[in-house]
Design a protein around this motif. Structure first.
Motif, PDB file in Angstrom:
ATOM      1  N   THR A   1       0.821  -1.216   0.000  1.00 18.84           N
ATOM      2  CA  THR A   1       0.000   0.000   0.000  1.00 18.84           C
ATOM      3  C   THR A   1       0.855   1.267   0.000  1.00 18.84           C
ATOM      4  O   THR A   1       0.329   2.370   0.196  1.00 18.84           O
ATOM      5  CB  THR A   1      -0.935   0.026   1.227  1.00 18.84           C
ATOM      6  N   ASP A   2       2.143   1.133  -0.231  1.00 23.14           N
ATOM      7  CA  ASP A   2       3.053   2.270  -0.151  1.00 23.14           C
ATOM      8  C   ASP A   2       3.313   2.854  -1.528  1.00 23.14           C
ATOM      9  O   ASP A   2       3.792   2.160  -2.430  1.00 23.14           O
ATOM     10  CB  ASP A   2       4.375   1.836   0.491  1.00 23.14           C
ATOM     11  N   ILE A   3       3.029   4.129  -1.704  1.00 21.24           N
ATOM     12  CA  ILE A   3       3.252   4.780  -2.989  1.00 21.24           C
ATOM     13  C   ILE A   3       4.732   4.796  -3.352  1.00 21.24           C
ATOM     14  O   ILE A   3       5.101   4.796  -4.533  1.00 21.24           O
ATOM     15  CB  ILE A   3       2.697   6.225  -2.970  1.00 21.24           C
ATOM     16  N   ASN A   4       5.614   4.774  -2.350  1.00 19.65           N
ATOM     17  CA  ASN A   4       7.043   4.801  -2.617  1.00 19.65           C
ATOM     18  C   ASN A   4       7.512   3.581  -3.403  1.00 19.65           C
ATOM     19  O   ASN A   4       8.448   3.674  -4.204  1.00 19.65           O
ATOM     20  CB  ASN A   4       7.832   4.878  -1.311  1.00 19.65           C
ATOM     21  N   PHE A   5       6.874   2.451  -3.160  1.00 26.45           N
ATOM     22  CA  PHE A   5       7.338   1.230  -3.823  1.00 26.45           C
ATOM     23  C   PHE A   5       7.206   1.350  -5.335  1.00 26.45           C
ATOM     24  O   PHE A   5       8.161   1.069  -6.072  1.00 26.45           O
ATOM     25  CB  PHE A   5       6.565   0.003  -3.328  1.00 26.45           C
ATOM     26  N   SER A   6       6.051   1.779  -5.809  1.00 29.46           N
ATOM     27  CA  SER A   6       5.873   1.897  -7.260  1.00 29.46           C
ATOM     28  C   SER A   6       6.702   3.041  -7.829  1.00 29.46           C
ATOM     29  O   SER A   6       7.284   2.914  -8.908  1.00 29.46           O
ATOM     30  CB  SER A   6       4.391   2.109  -7.596  1.00 29.46           C
ATOM     31  N   GLU A   7       6.807   4.148  -7.104  1.00 33.17           N
ATOM     32  CA  GLU A   7       7.581   5.278  -7.602  1.00 33.17           C
ATOM     33  C   GLU A   7       9.060   4.931  -7.726  1.00 33.17           C
ATOM     34  O   GLU A   7       9.753   5.420  -8.622  1.00 33.17           O
ATOM     35  CB  GLU A   7       7.400   6.495  -6.683  1.00 33.17           C
ATOM     36  N   ALA A   8       9.552   4.076  -6.838  1.00 31.48           N
ATOM     37  CA  ALA A   8      10.955   3.663  -6.892  1.00 31.48           C
ATOM     38  C   ALA A   8      11.227   2.725  -8.065  1.00 31.48           C
ATOM     39  O   ALA A   8      12.389   2.458  -8.385  1.00 31.48           O
ATOM     40  CB  ALA A   8      11.355   2.997  -5.576  1.00 31.48           C
ATOM     41  N   LEU A   9      10.163   2.224  -8.697  1.00 29.70           N
ATOM     42  CA  LEU A   9      10.329   1.391  -9.882  1.00 29.70           C
ATOM     43  C   LEU A   9      10.505   2.218 -11.154  1.00 29.70           C
ATOM     44  O   LEU A   9      10.793   1.672 -12.213  1.00 29.70           O
ATOM     45  CB  LEU A   9       9.116   0.450 -10.046  1.00 29.70           C
ATOM     46  N   ARG A  10      10.341   3.530 -11.045  1.00 33.81           N
ATOM     47  CA  ARG A  10      10.687   4.427 -12.152  1.00 33.81           C
ATOM     48  C   ARG A  10      12.209   4.508 -12.171  1.00 33.81           C
ATOM     49  O   ARG A  10      12.821   5.018 -11.234  1.00 33.81           O
ATOM     50  CB  ARG A  10      10.106   5.820 -11.935  1.00 33.81           C
ATOM     51  N   LEU A  11      12.808   4.013 -13.208  1.00 33.87           N
ATOM     52  CA  LEU A  11      14.250   3.812 -13.198  1.00 33.87           C
ATOM     53  C   LEU A  11      15.035   4.895 -13.939  1.00 33.87           C
ATOM     54  O   LEU A  11      16.226   4.732 -14.197  1.00 33.87           O
ATOM     55  CB  LEU A  11      14.568   2.433 -13.792  1.00 33.87           C
ATOM     56  N   GLU A  12      14.385   6.012 -14.242  1.00 36.55           N
ATOM     57  CA  GLU A  12      15.068   7.070 -14.989  1.00 36.55           C
ATOM     58  C   GLU A  12      16.046   7.848 -14.119  1.00 36.55           C
ATOM     59  O   GLU A  12      17.059   8.367 -14.607  1.00 36.55           O
ATOM     60  CB  GLU A  12      14.053   8.053 -15.593  1.00 36.55           C
TER      61      GLU A  12
END
Length: 252
Positions: A92-103
């Motif tokens: 449920t943590d927004i950080n997890f998906s945002e950290a998958l942005r690898l740019e």
């Protein structure tokens, strides 16, 4: 016993060093930048897209992306912290998906609507005030890369990060040199049946199904089943395309 790499240096060793020795050297170097621990893993370049799609039949489902497979932690304590994060907080943590942005690097956000979120509460219990996700391109793969998740007791504003990537790049190269298969995200979590992988390796050398069946001691129909299963999982159009994709992802 494996030959040890000199403390805080990446030297050339004639034998494969232990994971612990390599991680210890990296931890020593990162301490100079204010980081007390880290974990490192291979990340598919498509991870963010796959996570948003949330396709349960996809190879990299959300559950797979939140798994502990192929993650190297700088200490048993950090390994436990990673387990707690991916099992209790990440879903449920927004950080997890945002950290998958690898740019580019991403600093975890600990407040939502001016309130501390679950990530803040978990990491604060361990004295951590900054979590920084730092992706690095894989020099030999267009399918996946590496990512350090760096942990510090210091606030982000107090960290000096200007030369950090010059340390992370050789650190990643050392990890990939010695533990490439263990870090490849497409080789983790039993994504593919091992018999199917063996059959595909033989098919890639030009063997026919009846020849593969004799070596693996399974029926020709069994060989066909395994190859078809791999083709479906990798969305390959035919046998040649399947071999090509498998090579690209370094599955075979």
């Amino acid at each position: 016993m494996a030959e040890q790499v000199p403390l805080c240096e990446f030297g050339v060793s004639q034998t494969k060093p232990s994971v612990e020795s390599v991680l210890s050297d990296i931890k020593c170097l990162l301490a100079e930048y204010g980081f007390g621990g880290f974990w490192f893993q291979g990340i598919a370049n498509s991870a963010y897209h796959d996570y948003l799609q949330n396709n349960q039949k996809a190879i990299l489902s959300r559950r797979t992306l939140r798994s502990r497979g192929g993650v190297f932690a700088s200490s048993p304590k950090i390994s436990l912290l990673h387990e707690q994060y991916v099992t209790r907080v990440a879903p449920t943590d927004i950080n997890f998906s945002e950290a998958l942005r690898l740019e580019s690097p991403y600093c975890y956000q600990f407040y939502e609507n001016n309130q501390p979120n679950k990530a803040k509460k978990l990491f604060a219990r361990h004295g951590i005030n900054t979590v920084l996700s730092w992706p690095l391109k894989h020099f030999a793969s267009d399918a996946w890369c590496g990512r350090f998740t760096l942990l510090s007791r210091h606030p982000y504003a107090e960290l000096e990060l200007n030369d950090l990537e010059s340390v992370l790049k050789p650190a990643q190269m050392s990890l990939f040199e010695h533990f490439h298969h263990e870090l490849n995200p497409y080789r983790q979590n039993n994504l593919f049946n091992q018999t199917a992988i063996k059959a595909l390796k033989m098919a890639a050398t030009g063997l026919h199904n009846h020849e593969i069946s004799e070596v693996l001691h399974i029926t020709v129909r069994g060989v066909e089943y395994h190859l078809e299963s791999m083709r479906n999982k990798l969305s390959a159009t035919n046998r040649a395309n399947l071999v090509h994709i498998a090579h690209q992802l370094e599955i075979i």
